[in-house]
Each structure stands twice: as C-alpha cells, then as structure tokens.
Scaffold this motif. Structure first.
Motif, mmCIF file in Angstrom:
data_model
loop_
_atom_site.group_PDB
_atom_site.id
_atom_site.type_symbol
_atom_site.label_atom_id
_atom_site.label_comp_id
_atom_site.label_asym_id
_atom_site.label_seq_id
_atom_site.Cartn_x
_atom_site.Cartn_y
_atom_site.Cartn_z
ATOM 1 N N VAL A 109 0.880 -1.166 0.000
ATOM 2 C CA VAL A 109 0.000 0.000 0.000
ATOM 3 C C VAL A 109 0.916 1.214 0.000
ATOM 4 O O VAL A 109 1.660 1.443 0.951
ATOM 5 N N ASN A 110 0.891 1.948 -1.102
ATOM 6 C CA ASN A 110 1.863 3.027 -1.298
ATOM 7 C C ASN A 110 1.217 4.398 -1.106
ATOM 8 O O ASN A 110 0.016 4.561 -1.285
ATOM 9 N N ALA A 111 2.055 5.341 -0.729
ATOM 10 C CA ALA A 111 1.633 6.731 -0.535
ATOM 11 C C ALA A 111 0.534 6.821 0.518
ATOM 12 O O ALA A 111 -0.426 7.570 0.388
ATOM 13 N N PHE A 112 0.703 6.022 1.563
ATOM 14 C CA PHE A 112 -0.267 5.986 2.656
ATOM 15 C C PHE A 112 -0.180 7.272 3.482
ATOM 16 O O PHE A 112 0.898 7.687 3.887
ATOM 17 N N ASP A 113 -1.317 7.875 3.699
ATOM 18 C CA ASP A 113 -1.376 9.099 4.497
ATOM 19 C C ASP A 113 -2.352 8.885 5.652
ATOM 20 O O ASP A 113 -3.563 8.822 5.451
ATOM 21 N N GLY A 114 -1.798 8.749 6.845
ATOM 22 C CA GLY A 114 -2.600 8.430 8.021
ATOM 23 C C GLY A 114 -3.630 9.497 8.375
ATOM 24 O O GLY A 114 -4.519 9.262 9.179
ATOM 25 N N ARG A 115 -3.513 10.694 7.764
ATOM 26 C CA ARG A 115 -4.496 11.744 8.073
ATOM 27 C C ARG A 115 -5.784 11.559 7.272
ATOM 28 O O ARG A 115 -6.790 12.196 7.536
ATOM 29 N N ILE A 116 -5.717 10.688 6.280
ATOM 30 C CA ILE A 116 -6.901 10.488 5.430
ATOM 31 C C ILE A 116 -7.658 9.249 5.902
ATOM 32 O O ILE A 116 -7.108 8.137 5.906
ATOM 33 N N ASP A 117 -8.907 9.445 6.306
ATOM 34 C CA ASP A 117 -9.685 8.343 6.868
ATOM 35 C C ASP A 117 -9.819 7.168 5.891
ATOM 36 O O ASP A 117 -9.721 6.019 6.277
ATOM 37 N N GLN A 118 -10.060 7.501 4.642
ATOM 38 C CA GLN A 118 -10.244 6.426 3.662
ATOM 39 C C GLN A 118 -8.998 5.547 3.567
ATOM 40 O O GLN A 118 -9.091 4.332 3.415
ATOM 41 N N HIS A 119 -7.828 6.160 3.667
ATOM 42 C CA HIS A 119 -6.591 5.369 3.637
ATOM 43 C C HIS A 119 -6.583 4.375 4.789
ATOM 44 O O HIS A 119 -6.214 3.224 4.640
ATOM 45 N N LYS A 120 -6.982 4.871 5.949
ATOM 46 C CA LYS A 120 -6.932 4.008 7.129
ATOM 47 C C LYS A 120 -7.967 2.889 7.051
ATOM 48 O O LYS A 120 -7.698 1.759 7.450
#
Ligand SMILES: Nc1ncnc2c1ncn2[C@@H]1O[C@H](COP(=O)(O)OP(=O)(O)OP(=O)(O)O)[C@@H](O)[C@H]1O
Ligand SMILES: [Mg+2]
Lengths: 251, 84
Positions: free
Chosen positions: A181-192
């Motif tokens: 899983v690339n370019a993961f941004d923990g601030r984005i709910d959908q990513h989490k």
C-alpha cells in the motif's frame, strides 16, 4: 535467480518508484538487474544519466546479446536493461513480435541467471496486454503496489482476475502474495479504512509505504531513494519499510 | 425525495475494500463476518508513549497495534513457509 514483477494495471501507483527502491535493497544482498518493461522508460530515465547504446528491445529483436545491453547504475551491483522512452522499440516489439514468441521473457530470465544475477526486478507498464502477460509468466512472484483508494482496488480486482486467466492459459505464472500500500497518508480516513482491512488479508503480506516526497526528489535528481543527500532524505519509516520489503523478497 | 440506502464515501470505500480483499482471499478462506476484541494490560504511562509513537505515523493506538501485530505474525508465517 529470483524474478519479481511489479505490476498493477492502474497507473501511477508507484510501480516504478517501488521497483527501483526494492532493486536497490536487493543489490545489497546480491547482483541485481532491473528490467525496464515499460515503453515509457521511466525506470531507465530515473536511474541512468546517459542514454545507453542498446535497450531491452534490441535484445528481444536479437540484434545484440543480453550481456552487451546491460548497463550499470550508480549503485554497485545494480544494473539495468533499459527502455528508451523516446524512439524506443519495446512497444513495437510487443505489438508485432511477441505473439509468435510468448516465452521470450522466460528465455531472457534464464540468460540473466546464467550471467550470474541473483535477482531480477521487472517494472511493468500500467495496462494488461500481451507485453504484461508474457512478462508476468516469466516471474516467480508478482508484487502489486496500490494506493489506498477505490480505483486502485479496481486495479487489484482486474489484476487478480487476469493473473488467474493467464495462469490457466499459459500453464504457469507468478505467485501473488505481497501487496504494497503506497503513498499511505494516516491523516486520510479512507486510507486508514482500506489499510486496516488490508492488514487482515489472509495469505498475503501487506507493506505500507508512507506518502513521502523523497520519491519525487530522487527521480528529479536521478538517484536511488536510499542515496538521497541528508537534506532531502527519505522518512525513516519509508526506509525501514523498503528494507522490510527487500528482506521479505529474499526469504 | 431523499435517496434511500445512500452511503457515504467512507462506507463505500470500506465496502469496496472488503469486496476486493475477500476476492483475493478466496483461496485462503474468506474474511470473517464477525469480529472479537483483544485487550491487554500495560504499565501506567505506557499507553501514552505508544499513542505518541503511532500518532507520528498518523495512526490511532488501536490501529498502530493492529498493524504491528499483523506485520509481525505475517513475517513469522512467511519465514515458516520459506523454511518449510
Ligand atoms: N510513497 C510515495 N509518496 C509520494 N509520492 C510518491 C510515492 N510513490 C510514488 N510517488 C510519486 O508518484 C508518481 C507516480 O509514481 P510511479 O511513476 O512510481 O508510478 P507507476 O505506477 O510506475 O506509474 P505508471 O503507471 O505510469 O508506470 C511519481 O511522481 C512518484 O514520484
Ligand atoms: Mg511506472
């Protein structure tokens, strides 16, 4: 020799960035060759500062032996079989010649093993045509980078279905058990949300590479992510995860 | 008239992920439909330290622990497979 293909039909998910970075990790463990199998030639223009005389397609067309077409990179033990983005012939080969030689990449891999390489990494193009299928059947393992978003999930669906079809038709094909899983941004709910489900995936090892400008910087400076100077250096989490992927692939 | 059964983007992302991953999972048994909770005790003060640690990756405490546990278990499973 172990051969790993980085692929997902979806564009821009980090196939090139991660195949380059993982190739760097593997070069610490053994002789590694990065095969640029994307007619865009992104991996080559990233890791080479000069256009070489020959490209991968020159080898496929039989104009030159494979060892003659291999070019060293700035990283020790990391070489490249390049593709010219401009006036390159890989696309043409895929369209005109590959149908009559579907196992040509299997032969290429065998030759590279004989030339003494321990690892081969294939950077594939977005799409799932003959070129991608013929390359995939030559690999031991396919790693699918994805970004944590709906279109990438669609890409994963297509990949899994196509891989199953290809394996059936060609009677061979790579294992698929690692996802990045690339370019993961923990601030984005959908990513989490997507990540948290990916972690549970049975039978798959899931890696998370954070969103990190180091990839863009490394590509602009034409150096490996791991060899960026201190002021541009990658995040420690990025480096740790890349190392973890390299170690997993070697197992 | 309000749309019935309209889902938020968040719901649809979760559902899409569940769908894709359960298809990938098919060879290995499908995702569980029910879940259970794991909890454990740590010395006073540790929770905060862990929270701060995972917050640096943008994760909540529970998310961070889940990620770490799954990564460790899968690495071990991978090693068992590799040597077996
Ligand atoms: N973890 C990351 N964080 C931030 N940017 C990233 C990350 N990984 C890749 N990028 C950037 O995203 C862009 C697309 O990456 P890349 O070219 O590796 O994708 P790709 O899948 O190979 O694309 P294509 O489908 O065109 O071959 C690049 O500009 C790259 O620098
Ligand atoms: Mg690419």
């Amino acid at each position: 020799m172990k051969t790993i293909a980085f692929h997902l039909q979806k564009g821009g998910v980090g196939k090139t960035s991660l195949s380059g970075a993982v190739a760097y990790e593997l070069s610490r463990k053994g002789r590694t060759i990065l095969i640029d199998l994307d007619p865009q030639g992104n991996a080559s223009s990233w890791l080479l500062t000069q256009t070489p005389v020959y490209e991968l397609a020159s080898v496929l067309y039989g104009r030159v032996g494979v060892t003659k077409a291999i070019v060293p990179t700035a990283t020790p033990k990391l070489d490249i079989l390049a593709t010219f983005g401009l006036d390159g012939e890989l696309k043409m080969f895929g369209e005109n010649q590959l149908a009559s030689e579907p196992f040509i990449f299997c032969d290429l891999i065998e030759e590279l093993a004989r030339a003494g390489y321990d690892y081969a990494i294939m950077d594939l193009s977005p799409g799932m045509g003959r070129l991608e299928r013929c390359a995939l059947i030559a690999a031991d393992e396919a790693i699918t980078p994805m970004t944590p978003e709906a279109f990438s999930l669609d890409g994963m669906d297509i990949f899994a279905a196509e891989l199953a079809k290809t394996k059936k038709a060609m009677r061979r094909g790579p294992a698929h058990r690692r996802i990045i899983v690339n370019a993961f941004d923990g601030r984005i709910d959908q990513h989490k949300t997507i990540m948290s489900q990916a972690w549970e995936l049975q039978g798959f090892e899931v890696f998370t590479v954070p969103v990190d400008p180091c990839f863009r910087k490394a590509q602009a400076d034409r150096v490996a992510v791991q060899s960026l100077p201190k002021q541009k250096a990658a995040k420690p989490e990025t480096l740790a995860e890349l190392r973890r992927i390299g170690e997993a692939v070697c197992r | 008239m309000p749309l019935r059964g309209k889902v938020t983007t968040q719901d649809s992302a979760a559902r899409k992920a569940a769908d894709t991953f359960s298809k990938l999972d098919r060879d290995f048994g499908s995702l569980p439909s029910t879940t259970e909770v794991i909890s454990f005790r740590v010395p006073k003060g540790e929770t905060n330290r862990l929270k701060i640690h995972f917050a640096r990756q943008g994760l909540t405490l529970a998310e961070g622990i889940k990620k770490a546990v799954y990564e460790a278990v899968k690495r071990q499973e991978g090693q068992d497979q590799g040597s077996g």
